[in-house]
Motif scaffolding. Structure first.
Motif, PDB file in Angstrom:
ATOM      1  N   MET A   1     -23.939   7.618  -1.802  1.00 11.77           N
ATOM      2  CA  MET A   1     -23.787   7.484  -0.350  1.00 11.77           C
ATOM      3  C   MET A   1     -22.997   6.201  -0.050  1.00 11.77           C
ATOM      4  O   MET A   1     -23.410   5.114  -0.438  1.00 11.77           O
ATOM      5  CB  MET A   1     -25.149   7.453   0.331  1.00 11.77           C
ATOM      6  N   LEU A   2     -21.862   6.357   0.589  1.00 17.37           N
ATOM      7  CA  LEU A   2     -20.987   5.224   0.861  1.00 17.37           C
ATOM      8  C   LEU A   2     -21.537   4.428   2.041  1.00 17.37           C
ATOM      9  O   LEU A   2     -21.713   4.971   3.137  1.00 17.37           O
ATOM     10  CB  LEU A   2     -19.584   5.728   1.160  1.00 17.37           C
ATOM     11  N   PRO A   3     -21.825   3.139   1.867  1.00 22.74           N
ATOM     12  CA  PRO A   3     -22.428   2.367   2.963  1.00 22.74           C
ATOM     13  C   PRO A   3     -21.433   2.067   4.071  1.00 22.74           C
ATOM     14  O   PRO A   3     -20.215   2.047   3.865  1.00 22.74           O
ATOM     15  CB  PRO A   3     -22.870   1.070   2.275  1.00 22.74           C
ATOM     16  N   ALA A   4     -21.956   1.839   5.264  1.00 22.01           N
ATOM     17  CA  ALA A   4     -21.116   1.424   6.396  1.00 22.01           C
ATOM     18  C   ALA A   4     -20.373   0.162   6.012  1.00 22.01           C
ATOM     19  O   ALA A   4     -20.886  -0.691   5.284  1.00 22.01           O
ATOM     20  CB  ALA A   4     -21.986   1.188   7.623  1.00 22.01           C
ATOM     21  N   GLY A   5     -19.130   0.066   6.510  1.00 25.13           N
ATOM     22  CA  GLY A   5     -18.281  -1.063   6.155  1.00 25.13           C
ATOM     23  C   GLY A   5     -17.353  -0.769   5.003  1.00 25.13           C
ATOM     24  O   GLY A   5     -16.429  -1.549   4.727  1.00 25.13           O
ATOM     25  N   SER A   6     -17.593   0.349   4.296  1.00 24.56           N
ATOM     26  CA  SER A   6     -16.693   0.766   3.221  1.00 24.56           C
ATOM     27  C   SER A   6     -15.385   1.275   3.820  1.00 24.56           C
ATOM     28  O   SER A   6     -15.289   1.549   5.021  1.00 24.56           O
ATOM     29  CB  SER A   6     -17.345   1.871   2.377  1.00 24.56           C
ATOM     30  N   THR A   7     -14.379   1.434   2.964  1.00 26.43           N
ATOM     31  CA  THR A   7     -13.045   1.806   3.438  1.00 26.43           C
ATOM     32  C   THR A   7     -12.653   3.190   2.967  1.00 26.43           C
ATOM     33  O   THR A   7     -12.714   3.492   1.766  1.00 26.43           O
ATOM     34  CB  THR A   7     -11.994   0.789   2.964  1.00 26.43           C
ATOM     35  N   ILE A   8     -12.240   4.019   3.929  1.00 29.39           N
ATOM     36  CA  ILE A   8     -11.749   5.361   3.658  1.00 29.39           C
ATOM     37  C   ILE A   8     -10.226   5.343   3.715  1.00 29.39           C
ATOM     38  O   ILE A   8      -9.640   4.869   4.693  1.00 29.39           O
ATOM     39  CB  ILE A   8     -12.290   6.366   4.692  1.00 29.39           C
ATOM     40  N   GLY A   9      -9.581   5.855   2.688  1.00 30.18           N
ATOM     41  CA  GLY A   9      -8.133   5.999   2.683  1.00 30.18           C
ATOM     42  C   GLY A   9      -7.752   7.417   3.061  1.00 30.18           C
ATOM     43  O   GLY A   9      -8.356   8.377   2.573  1.00 30.18           O
ATOM     44  N   ILE A  10      -6.780   7.565   3.960  1.00 30.24           N
ATOM     45  CA  ILE A  10      -6.324   8.880   4.388  1.00 30.24           C
ATOM     46  C   ILE A  10      -4.847   9.031   4.050  1.00 30.24           C
ATOM     47  O   ILE A  10      -4.015   8.231   4.491  1.00 30.24           O
ATOM     48  CB  ILE A  10      -6.534   9.091   5.902  1.00 30.24           C
ATOM     49  N   LEU A  11      -4.520  10.038   3.252  1.00 31.52           N
ATOM     50  CA  LEU A  11      -3.142  10.353   2.917  1.00 31.52           C
ATOM     51  C   LEU A  11      -2.575  11.257   4.003  1.00 31.52           C
ATOM     52  O   LEU A  11      -3.059  12.376   4.198  1.00 31.52           O
ATOM     53  CB  LEU A  11      -3.072  11.046   1.556  1.00 31.52           C
ATOM     54  N   SER A  61      -0.776   1.864  -5.563  1.00 30.96           N
ATOM     55  CA  SER A  61      -1.746   1.053  -6.297  1.00 30.96           C
ATOM     56  C   SER A  61      -2.442   0.061  -5.380  1.00 30.96           C
ATOM     57  O   SER A  61      -3.672  -0.115  -5.441  1.00 30.96           O
ATOM     58  CB  SER A  61      -1.037   0.309  -7.436  1.00 30.96           C
ATOM     59  N   ASP A  62      -1.672  -0.579  -4.503  1.00 31.15           N
ATOM     60  CA  ASP A  62      -2.259  -1.517  -3.546  1.00 31.15           C
ATOM     61  C   ASP A  62      -3.189  -0.795  -2.574  1.00 31.15           C
ATOM     62  O   ASP A  62      -4.286  -1.283  -2.257  1.00 31.15           O
ATOM     63  CB  ASP A  62      -1.142  -2.219  -2.782  1.00 31.15           C
ATOM     64  N   PHE A  63      -2.760   0.372  -2.112  1.00 28.87           N
ATOM     65  CA  PHE A  63      -3.574   1.202  -1.207  1.00 28.87           C
ATOM     66  C   PHE A  63      -4.898   1.562  -1.870  1.00 28.87           C
ATOM     67  O   PHE A  63      -5.979   1.387  -1.287  1.00 28.87           O
ATOM     68  CB  PHE A  63      -2.771   2.451  -0.848  1.00 28.87           C
ATOM     69  N   ALA A  64      -4.826   2.055  -3.109  1.00 36.20           N
ATOM     70  CA  ALA A  64      -6.030   2.483  -3.818  1.00 36.20           C
ATOM     71  C   ALA A  64      -7.003   1.333  -4.038  1.00 36.20           C
ATOM     72  O   ALA A  64      -8.231   1.508  -3.947  1.00 36.20           O
ATOM     73  CB  ALA A  64      -5.649   3.117  -5.153  1.00 36.20           C
ATOM     74  N   ALA A  65      -6.469   0.139  -4.313  1.00 36.01           N
ATOM     75  CA  ALA A  65      -7.321  -1.017  -4.586  1.00 36.01           C
ATOM     76  C   ALA A  65      -8.151  -1.415  -3.372  1.00 36.01           C
ATOM     77  O   ALA A  65      -9.187  -2.078  -3.505  1.00 36.01           O
ATOM     78  CB  ALA A  65      -6.465  -2.198  -5.038  1.00 36.01           C
ATOM     79  N   ARG A  66      -7.711  -0.995  -2.195  1.00 38.58           N
ATOM     80  CA  ARG A  66      -8.409  -1.360  -0.951  1.00 38.58           C
ATOM     81  C   ARG A  66      -9.340  -0.261  -0.452  1.00 38.58           C
ATOM     82  O   ARG A  66      -9.984  -0.426   0.586  1.00 38.58           O
ATOM     83  CB  ARG A  66      -7.374  -1.700   0.117  1.00 38.58           C
ATOM     84  N   CYS A  67      -9.391   0.863  -1.176  1.00 37.90           N
ATOM     85  CA  CYS A  67     -10.176   2.027  -0.719  1.00 37.90           C
ATOM     86  C   CYS A  67     -11.420   2.234  -1.567  1.00 37.90           C
ATOM     87  O   CYS A  67     -11.432   1.941  -2.765  1.00 37.90           O
ATOM     88  CB  CYS A  67      -9.331   3.296  -0.783  1.00 37.90           C
ATOM     89  N   ASP A  68     -12.453   2.765  -0.930  1.00 38.57           N
ATOM     90  CA  ASP A  68     -13.662   3.176  -1.637  1.00 38.57           C
ATOM     91  C   ASP A  68     -13.702   4.682  -1.850  1.00 38.57           C
ATOM     92  O   ASP A  68     -14.421   5.179  -2.718  1.00 38.57           O
ATOM     93  CB  ASP A  68     -14.896   2.726  -0.852  1.00 38.57           C
ATOM     94  N   VAL A  69     -12.959   5.416  -1.033  1.00 41.51           N
ATOM     95  CA  VAL A  69     -12.832   6.863  -1.163  1.00 41.51           C
ATOM     96  C   VAL A  69     -11.511   7.248  -0.514  1.00 41.51           C
ATOM     97  O   VAL A  69     -11.042   6.570   0.406  1.00 41.51           O
ATOM     98  CB  VAL A  69     -14.030   7.595  -0.493  1.00 41.51           C
ATOM     99  N   VAL A  70     -10.886   8.323  -1.006  1.00 41.35           N
ATOM    100  CA  VAL A  70      -9.598   8.768  -0.477  1.00 41.35           C
ATOM    101  C   VAL A  70      -9.650  10.259  -0.188  1.00 41.35           C
ATOM    102  O   VAL A  70     -10.192  11.049  -0.986  1.00 41.35           O
ATOM    103  CB  VAL A  70      -8.437   8.467  -1.455  1.00 41.35           C
ATOM    104  N   THR A  71      -9.090  10.654   0.951  1.00 40.53           N
ATOM    105  CA  THR A  71      -8.983  12.059   1.329  1.00 40.53           C
ATOM    106  C   THR A  71      -7.574  12.303   1.847  1.00 40.53           C
ATOM    107  O   THR A  71      -6.741  11.389   1.871  1.00 40.53           O
ATOM    108  CB  THR A  71     -10.048  12.421   2.388  1.00 40.53           C
ATOM    109  N   TRP A  72      -7.280  13.541   2.230  1.00 36.25           N
ATOM    110  CA  TRP A  72      -5.959  13.875   2.765  1.00 36.25           C
ATOM    111  C   TRP A  72      -6.103  14.642   4.063  1.00 36.25           C
ATOM    112  O   TRP A  72      -7.141  15.266   4.322  1.00 36.25           O
ATOM    113  CB  TRP A  72      -5.149  14.680   1.752  1.00 36.25           C
ATOM    114  N   GLU A  73      -5.063  14.601   4.898  1.00 37.33           N
ATOM    115  CA  GLU A  73      -5.131  15.281   6.184  1.00 37.33           C
ATOM    116  C   GLU A  73      -4.203  16.487   6.263  1.00 37.33           C
ATOM    117  O   GLU A  73      -4.198  17.183   7.264  1.00 37.33           O
ATOM    118  CB  GLU A  73      -4.826  14.304   7.333  1.00 37.33           C
ATOM    119  N   PHE A  74      -3.416  16.740   5.225  1.00 38.30           N
ATOM    120  CA  PHE A  74      -2.629  17.970   5.178  1.00 38.30           C
ATOM    121  C   PHE A  74      -2.408  18.356   3.718  1.00 38.30           C
ATOM    122  O   PHE A  74      -2.523  17.527   2.807  1.00 38.30           O
ATOM    123  CB  PHE A  74      -1.311  17.830   5.944  1.00 38.30           C
ATOM    124  N   GLU A  75      -2.136  19.651   3.487  1.00 37.42           N
ATOM    125  CA  GLU A  75      -2.172  20.181   2.130  1.00 37.42           C
ATOM    126  C   GLU A  75      -0.908  19.964   1.327  1.00 37.42           C
ATOM    127  O   GLU A  75      -0.869  20.283   0.132  1.00 37.42           O
ATOM    128  CB  GLU A  75      -2.514  21.679   2.134  1.00 37.42           C
TER     129      GLU A  75
END
Length: 355
Positions: A1-11, A61-75
């Motif tokens: 469970m990702l705690p509040a304050g974590s960072t979500i990356g959106i592609l 690489s810089d983007f990933a280093a700042r994220c706790d989880v990554v998702t995408w918004e289009f296929e």
């Protein structure tokens, strides 16, 4: 469970990413977006936004280093982009993108799991196109196997005479025979990391030129009679992919049962009504799923729902909609240019609340 304050990356930087980011903020998360140069309206809802090409490995690489989880918004996020990220950041396997990015792959995948697609054929040349016309007949539609959406990269063939004016575009295509149907409908589900699956009610979807214009509930008797079978296929596909988040499958409701059209491994235009109309929106439940939070309820809250897209110049006077009857809920996406055929926003009208 990702705690509040974590960072979500959106592609991706479009309106779906924008609405996902708004739900993430509501749940106490930070958001960083990533997309190439463009009208990235999602940036307005993100704490930070990386503007770089999909193959910019240093930026990724810089983007990933700042994220706790990554998702995408289009296929159509390139598979190479997803492969360049640490796979531990991705709750949903990239296999879902691989299947959905190629119409031939997704038809075969659906059929392998018990679905019924429209008759189709692979087209790699003008000769293949002629052979497909002979085998499947007309009317039909020629589509590029990859890319294209909202009617782009598609050519309708209403008769053998009209076929002479449709030319093979030089890239791998799929030719599909038309299906006689009463309406189109969506099955939208959310699947948690543990495999819990929940469905929203299925809307009847109206299109114009290949673009969704309106989604309606109730969807009608034909859809209600077929939604169970369609949901079973959607759940089977989600399980086979190890999917996490919101997944959408589109169907034709025919006299012989649901015919699979296509899938979208993401939140979907036909689910925008869930923001006001469901116990939990598709956007919030997607964020809950990828962060390992408990899923929210998906029950419909109103007796009737009418969601319509606002396209092109219609957005210029969209605020006038707020004076109309029917409790309109207006969503504008902040896009700079109101081009013809471009989705600029949507409006949802709801009926009486269900008790």
């Amino acid at each position: 469970m990702l705690p509040a304050g974590s960072t979500i990356g959106i592609l991706g930087g479009g309106q779906l990413g924008r609405m996902m980011a708004m739900s993430a903020l509501q749940l106490g998360y930070k958001v960083i977006g990533f997309a190439p140069e463009g009208d990235n309206v999602a940036a307005e809802a993100c704490g930070d936004f990386v503007t770089a090409d999909w193959d910019d490995t240093a930026a990724l690489s810089d983007f990933a280093a700042r994220c706790d989880v990554v998702t995408w918004e289009f296929e159509n996020v390139p598979l190479g982009t997803v492969a360049a990220l640490p796979q531990t950041l991705l709750p949903c396997p990239a296999r879902a993108l691989e299947v959905a990015q190629d119409r031939l792959n997704e038809k075969a995948f659906a059929a392998d799991h018990g679905g019924t697609p429209a008759p189709y054929a692979r087209v790699d040349s003008a000769a293949d196109f002629e052979a497909a016309l002979t085998r499947i007949g007309t009317p039909g539609i020629l589509k590029t196997a990859r890319d294209g959406y909202d009617g782009k990269g598609q050519w309708r063939v209403r008769s053998s005479l009209e076929a002479s004016g449709v030319h093979f575009p030089g890239v791998t295509c799929i030719y599909e025979g038309f299906v006689t149907y009463e309406t189109e409908f969506s099955v939208i589900l959310v699947r948690s990391i543990s495999g819990d699956v929940r469905f929203w009610d299925s809307t009847a979807n109206l299109h114009d030129g290949g673009m969704l214009t309106q989604s309606l509930l109730p969807a009608g008797d034909r859809v209600e009679a077929q939604v169970g079978e369609a949901r079973a296929l959607a759940a089977k596909i989600a399980d086979a992919l190890g999917y996490v988040g919101v997944l959408t499958l589109e169907f034709f409701a025919t006299r012989d049962g649901p015919v699979f059209n296509e899938m979208a491994p993401r939140v979907h235009n036909s689910g925008h009504w869930t923001i006001e109309g469901a116990a939990t929106s598709q956007f919030e439940n997607h964020i809950r799923a990828i962060c390992g939070l408990p899923l929210g309820g998906t029950a419909t809250r109103f007796e009737s729902i009418d969601m319509r897209n606002i396209v092109g110049d219609d957005a210029l006077n969209a605020h006038a909609i707020l004076a109309e009857p029917g409790e309109p809920h207006l969503h504008l996406y902040g896009k700079r240019e109101a081009r013809e055929g471009r989705k600029m926003g949507h409006v949802t009208r709801v009926g009486h609340a269900l008790r």
